[in-house]
Scaffold this active site. Structure first.
Site, PDB file in Angstrom:
ATOM      1  N   ASP A  55       0.810  -1.217   0.000  1.00 56.93           N
ATOM      2  CA  ASP A  55       0.000   0.000   0.000  1.00 56.93           C
ATOM      3  C   ASP A  55       0.841   1.264   0.000  1.00 56.93           C
ATOM      4  OD1 ASP A  55      -2.508  -0.955  -0.307  1.00 56.93           O
ATOM      5  OD2 ASP A  55      -3.201  -0.604   1.735  1.00 56.93           O
ATOM      6  N   SER A 377     -10.398  -7.146  10.540  1.00 54.37           N
ATOM      7  CA  SER A 377     -10.481  -8.593  10.728  1.00 54.37           C
ATOM      8  C   SER A 377     -11.342  -8.964  11.929  1.00 54.37           C
ATOM      9  CB  SER A 377      -9.074  -9.188  10.876  1.00 54.37           C
ATOM     10  OG  SER A 377      -8.320  -8.980   9.703  1.00 54.37           O
TER      11      SER A 377
END
Length: 638
Positions: A55, A377
């Site tokens: 990223d 998550s």
């Protein structure tokens, strides 16, 4: 049992997802060691693919993964030939691998080991040199996909580099966005039915982890409702003093194991093998479970329940995006990757990794990782359990994954504040365990456990008040607790001692000692009145519109001076000025109240009424000693 697994040729495919974001905070060499360890898993290479999401779009990361691929050509065969368990090269050639190298000793092994070590030193030198020259993050860039390795004949897993598109005008979605992009890109490339998610600093420490997880995913008794197999987070750089093991390892281990018995534990964000189907659908109906499993067992194909057969392609595109190749891949998951990845496939993957692909789709809402929380998550795991999916907490004797823990107070508390803010935000949203959770398919006890994780951070408020009111009353001579001679005092004492005894039992039963127990007592007090308190305030400011959601990347780069303090068991508060405000206030306030309160106690001799408050103030001061020590050291450094 691994011996009950089918032959390698019949095992399902596994995609490994590794995410990195900034080479200055996540050392590139460490990231590459994680990549190399994943490539060395004991799993059929034609069924294993490793994806690195960058990223940061840093040039050095792309260069380093190509270098890592070159070293993997000698490292992976070496690990398979000698059955090496420490499959991270940096760990294998360090003191962590001493015992294993002694077991594998022999002339042939020694000669080959020396050659491999020399090759690793060259690889390491090249990566570190490149990192010192170029390590900048590009905030405005097009999508870039490159297949670093895809040659089945070499017996290496497929290796893919992905840098998704990033534009200042488009939402980035942080790690959740990266994982969703990896889901789509892998769908048109390897398209494995299962995936392993790893933090960039969490390397594989046992090559058998994939097969261990498959023992559960392929178990006909649970596979149709099993979403993921979670391994524990274990850290290789935690010293014997454990002063920053902020997750309070004994308490969390017991809670995780307890949740495993009521439907599944929290998804930790790394070290878990997940069935991709779970991110797109609800569990298979129990009435059809046996029939559908037998069909899956014979064909090893994923029975997709993503949408009804009469649903049009247009409706599917509104949900999953305008990519027919990806939509087709949902019903055609493979156990082996494609032989050749053509340019057309790479172009399709770039489209799937673009900023605009998710517009007007259900990504981040109904499918994939949720965008409603920065704890992507944990929150997605909570939603999976709410839909009726189950999970397994697998805690083998040998840690299957080892990561890098924070070694100073600033990084530890920043990380804890991020967790606290994310969990409290979910707890106060429409998806709260008290509302959404109670109406879901989640068992009541499991829902209560999620409630504990989300709302326990509000303990920071009474703890902060407890650090003010009793000391102030002790200073003024106002009794708060019963007299020592009162039966009620015995009740307070019993509750206090039983709480300490329970914690001590949890520590000792999980392999800790008295030093571990004492450090966990200290770190609990510190994190409660700092990180947890600021986490709750962060949620309030976001609700008022004063602050916006911001991803705080934990610093994984090791500072030698901080490391020396950490190894000596010294608390390092440098850089944690914001967190030191409540800590400093409470410690100084308690010191003043204790000194003048004891003076009053000695002069006026009312021990029976004030003993409880005097003891509590003394206990808090003993716990606060490392804070006082840190303040003194901080002043000296200035």
């Amino acid at each position: 049992m691994p011996e009950n697994l089918p032959a390698d040729s019949e095992l399902p495919g596994v995609d490994v997802f590794i995410c990195t974001a900034d080479p200055t905070k996540e050392p590139v060499l460490e990231v590459m060691n994680t990549v190399l360890s994943a490539m060395s898993l004991d799993y059929p290479p034609e069924k294993l693919s490793v994806y690195l999401s960058d990223d940061g779009g840093a040039t050095v990361t792309l260069y380093a993964i190509k270098e890592a691929c070159g070293f993997a050509r000698v490292w992976v065969p070496f690990c398979r030939k000698y059955g090496v368990k420490t499959i991270c090269p940096d760990a294998f050639f360090s003191s962590f691998g001493d015992d294993e190298r002694l077991i594998l000793r022999g002339n042939e092994f020694k000669n080959e080991e020396e050659n491999i070590k020399a090759a690793y030193e060259v690889f390491k030198k090249n990566v570190e040199k490149a990192s010192s020259v170029e390590g900048s993050v590009r905030m405005d860039r097009p999508p870039y996909i490159e297949v670093i390795h895809d040659d089945k004949e070499s017996k290496l897993p497929q290796l893919v580099y992905m840098s998704r598109e990033r534009r200042p005008s488009s939402p980035h979605r942080f790690k959740a966005g990266a994982l969703n992009a990896l889901l789509r890109v892998s769908g048109v490339m390897s398209n494995a039915p299962y995936m392993l998610v790893l933090d960039c600093d969490m390397y594989c420490n046992d090559p058998s982890s994939a097969k261990q997880a498959m023992c559960f995913h392929l178990d006909q008794n649970i596979s149709t409702t099993l979403s993921y197999v979670q391994f524990p987070q274990t850290f290789y750089n935690v010293s014997k003093n454990d002063i920053y093991d902020a997750q309070s390892r004994s308490a969390y281990k017991n809670k995780y194991q307890g949740m495993d018995g009521v439907g599944g534990t929290v998804c930790a964000g790394t070290g878990y093998y997940l069935k991709k189907e779970a991110l797109y659908s609800t569990p298979i109906n129990q009435d059809n479970m046996t029939t559908l499993f037998l069909k899956a067992q014979s064909e090893y194909k994923w029975e997709s329940q993503l949408y009804q057969s009469e649903e049009s392609l247009q409706e599917a595109e509104e949900k999953f995006g305008a990519s027919r190749k990806f939509i087709n891949s949902l019903n055609d998951q493979r156990n082996e990757r494609q032989n050749v990845l053509c340019d057309e496939m790479i172009d399709e993957a770039k489209t799937l990794a673009s900023c605009t692909f998710e517009e007007n789709t259900r990504w981040g809402k109904e499918i994939g990782y949720s965008y409603n929380s920065l704890l992507e998550s944990s929150y997605t795991g909570y939603l999976l359990h709410s839909k009726g999916w189950k999970s397994v907490y697998l805690y083998p004797k040998r840690p299957c994954f080892l990561g890098c823990s924070t070694i100073d107070m600033k990084d530890a508390l920043v990380q804890l504040m991020k967790w606290a803010s994310g969990l409290v935000q979910v707890g106060l949203s429409k998806y709260s365990p008290f509302t959404y959770g109670l109406m879901s398919k989640m068992p009541l006890v499991q829902n209560m456990c999620y409630g504990y994780f989300m709302f326990s951070h509000f303990l920071s408020i009474p703890c902060f008040l407890y650090g003010i009111v009793p000391p102030l009353c002790f200073l003024s001579g106002t009794p708060v607790f019963p007299k020592v001679t009162s039966p009620w005092f015995a009740l307070f004492t019993t509750i206090f001692l039983s709480s300490l005894a329970q914690h001590l039992y949890e520590v000792m039963s999980s392999g800790g000692n008295l030093r571990t127990w004492w450090n966990e007592q200290r770190i609990w007090i510190i994190k409660t009145v700092t990180a947890c308190l600021f986490g709750c305030l962060d949620v309030l400011m976001k609700w008022l519109g004063v602050a916006k959601a911001n991803f705080r990347l934990t610093n994984k780069a090791i500072d030698e001076e901080k490391l020396r303090k950490y190894e000596k068991g010294k608390f390092d508060f440098q850089g944690a000025k914001l967190f030191m405000v409540p800590l400093t206030f409470l410690v100084v306030f308690n010191v003043v109240c204790f000194i003048f309160g004891m003076k009053r106690l000695v002069l006026e001799r009312y021990f029976e009424e004030m003993f409880g408050q005097g003891f509590l103030s003394f206990y808090v001061l003993v716990l606060s000693y490392p804070i006082l020590e840190g303040l003194v050291v901080s002043k000296k450094d200035k």
